[in-house]
Design a protein around this motif. Sequence first.
Motif, PDB file in Angstrom:
ATOM      1  N   ILE A 242      11.581  40.469   0.141  1.00  0.00           N
ATOM      2  CA  ILE A 242      12.438  40.403   1.333  1.00  0.00           C
ATOM      3  C   ILE A 242      12.413  41.757   2.029  1.00  0.00           C
ATOM      4  O   ILE A 242      12.682  42.794   1.422  1.00  0.00           O
ATOM      5  CB  ILE A 242      13.881  40.032   0.966  1.00  0.00           C
ATOM      6  CG1 ILE A 242      13.928  38.659   0.308  1.00  0.00           C
ATOM      7  CG2 ILE A 242      14.770  40.050   2.207  1.00  0.00           C
ATOM      8  CD1 ILE A 242      15.311  38.250  -0.148  1.00  0.00           C
ATOM      9  N   THR A 243      12.088  41.736   3.322  1.00  0.00           N
ATOM     10  CA  THR A 243      11.981  42.973   4.096  1.00  0.00           C
ATOM     11  C   THR A 243      12.994  43.057   5.230  1.00  0.00           C
ATOM     12  O   THR A 243      13.128  44.108   5.857  1.00  0.00           O
ATOM     13  CB  THR A 243      10.576  43.097   4.706  1.00  0.00           C
ATOM     14  OG1 THR A 243      10.326  41.950   5.558  1.00  0.00           O
ATOM     15  CG2 THR A 243       9.510  43.148   3.621  1.00  0.00           C
ATOM     16  N   GLY A 244      13.697  41.954   5.513  1.00  0.00           N
ATOM     17  CA  GLY A 244      14.643  42.006   6.614  1.00  0.00           C
ATOM     18  C   GLY A 244      15.446  40.723   6.745  1.00  0.00           C
ATOM     19  O   GLY A 244      15.207  39.736   6.045  1.00  0.00           O
ATOM     20  N   TYR A 245      16.383  40.746   7.667  1.00  0.00           N
ATOM     21  CA  TYR A 245      17.226  39.572   7.931  1.00  0.00           C
ATOM     22  C   TYR A 245      17.938  39.774   9.264  1.00  0.00           C
ATOM     23  O   TYR A 245      18.069  40.902   9.770  1.00  0.00           O
ATOM     24  CB  TYR A 245      18.275  39.390   6.815  1.00  0.00           C
ATOM     25  CG  TYR A 245      19.259  40.536   6.748  1.00  0.00           C
ATOM     26  CD1 TYR A 245      20.432  40.530   7.513  1.00  0.00           C
ATOM     27  CD2 TYR A 245      18.999  41.650   5.954  1.00  0.00           C
ATOM     28  CE1 TYR A 245      21.311  41.598   7.480  1.00  0.00           C
ATOM     29  CE2 TYR A 245      19.872  42.710   5.924  1.00  0.00           C
ATOM     30  CZ  TYR A 245      21.032  42.685   6.684  1.00  0.00           C
ATOM     31  OH  TYR A 245      21.892  43.747   6.655  1.00  0.00           O
ATOM     32  N   ASP A 246      18.381  38.688   9.837  1.00  0.00           N
ATOM     33  CA  ASP A 246      19.314  38.723  10.960  1.00  0.00           C
ATOM     34  C   ASP A 246      20.189  37.482  10.845  1.00  0.00           C
ATOM     35  O   ASP A 246      20.231  36.846   9.790  1.00  0.00           O
ATOM     36  CB  ASP A 246      18.601  38.828  12.321  1.00  0.00           C
ATOM     37  CG  ASP A 246      17.601  37.716  12.562  1.00  0.00           C
ATOM     38  OD1 ASP A 246      17.821  36.586  12.058  1.00  0.00           O
ATOM     39  OD2 ASP A 246      16.591  37.953  13.260  1.00  0.00           O
ATOM     40  N   GLN A 247      20.858  37.130  11.886  1.00  0.00           N
ATOM     41  CA  GLN A 247      21.797  36.011  11.816  1.00  0.00           C
ATOM     42  C   GLN A 247      21.099  34.680  11.560  1.00  0.00           C
ATOM     43  O   GLN A 247      21.667  33.783  10.915  1.00  0.00           O
ATOM     44  CB  GLN A 247      22.606  35.923  13.116  1.00  0.00           C
ATOM     45  CG  GLN A 247      23.725  34.902  13.079  1.00  0.00           C
ATOM     46  CD  GLN A 247      24.582  34.951  14.334  1.00  0.00           C
ATOM     47  OE1 GLN A 247      24.385  35.770  15.210  1.00  0.00           O
ATOM     48  NE2 GLN A 247      25.554  34.057  14.417  1.00  0.00           N
TER      49      GLN A 247
END
Length: 284
Positions: A242-247
């Motif tokens: 996992i390298t990122g996320y947003d809504q």
Amino acid sequence: MYNFLIFVTASASILLCFLLLLNKVPERFKKMVFSYAVVFFLLFCASVYLSPDVKHFTRQMTAKPDSRDIEEQAETKEDVPILKKEQALLNVPIISQLPELPRGCEVTSLAMLLQHAGINTGKMELAQLVKKNPTRYQRKNGQVYFGHPNSGFVGDMYNINNPGYGVYHKPIKELADSFLPDRVVDLTGKDFSELEKSVSNGIPVWIITNTWYSELPAEQFQTWDTPAGKVNITYRLHSVVITGYDQDYVYFNDPLTGEKNRKVPRQGFIDAWVQMGKQAITYL
């Protein structure tokens, strides 16, 4: 009171020494004046030593920290919450598991995590080092008997034509520990928000998921008998970083497609991760 004594004794001592240096004292009185200068100097030292202000300062400088203060500082440090940003995206090295490791998504994802931590290692080295499960594949009366993936890598990692499966988080964490002693954090079983906090703090997360990145139907699973007991497995098993996320989305490096910061719908990704046992590791 002590400040006054310090001032008087210091002034008298300095004055007498000054007179002696300038040769303003008659010869027959020099010894007496010198004696008075020594006496006033000693009184000055005693006044300074006995001064409450000086004693308080000395105690502060030499006192050992109170154990309660140390405990309070430690508790304060531990209690500081790690706030999660609304979104985050990291620059993590992308490594493809193919063509050498058709079943090597777990060690390839670990290689990405370790390289982000500054460790000079690669997928092939990790493939050799990861713990292997020696249990041989058997099928009797329709029932599969094989190894448990939390006991070591199951089957052949290099040749897709031979029986094989993969490995779960325990052997991967053990291998990561050998490169990052006392720094690997096992997030298995935690809420997904804890994984996001790690990414928000600049650290990617290794996880177990499936190749659909959504919850699998029951028919995608089968039960194996293993030396460690029964285990439900799916050949849709996969591992990513996992390298990122947003809504709306989760971003990850996919070792199977070689795609960097690939994105899929957030809720489906979480459902797949939960279904595969909430397996995750990261590092400090």
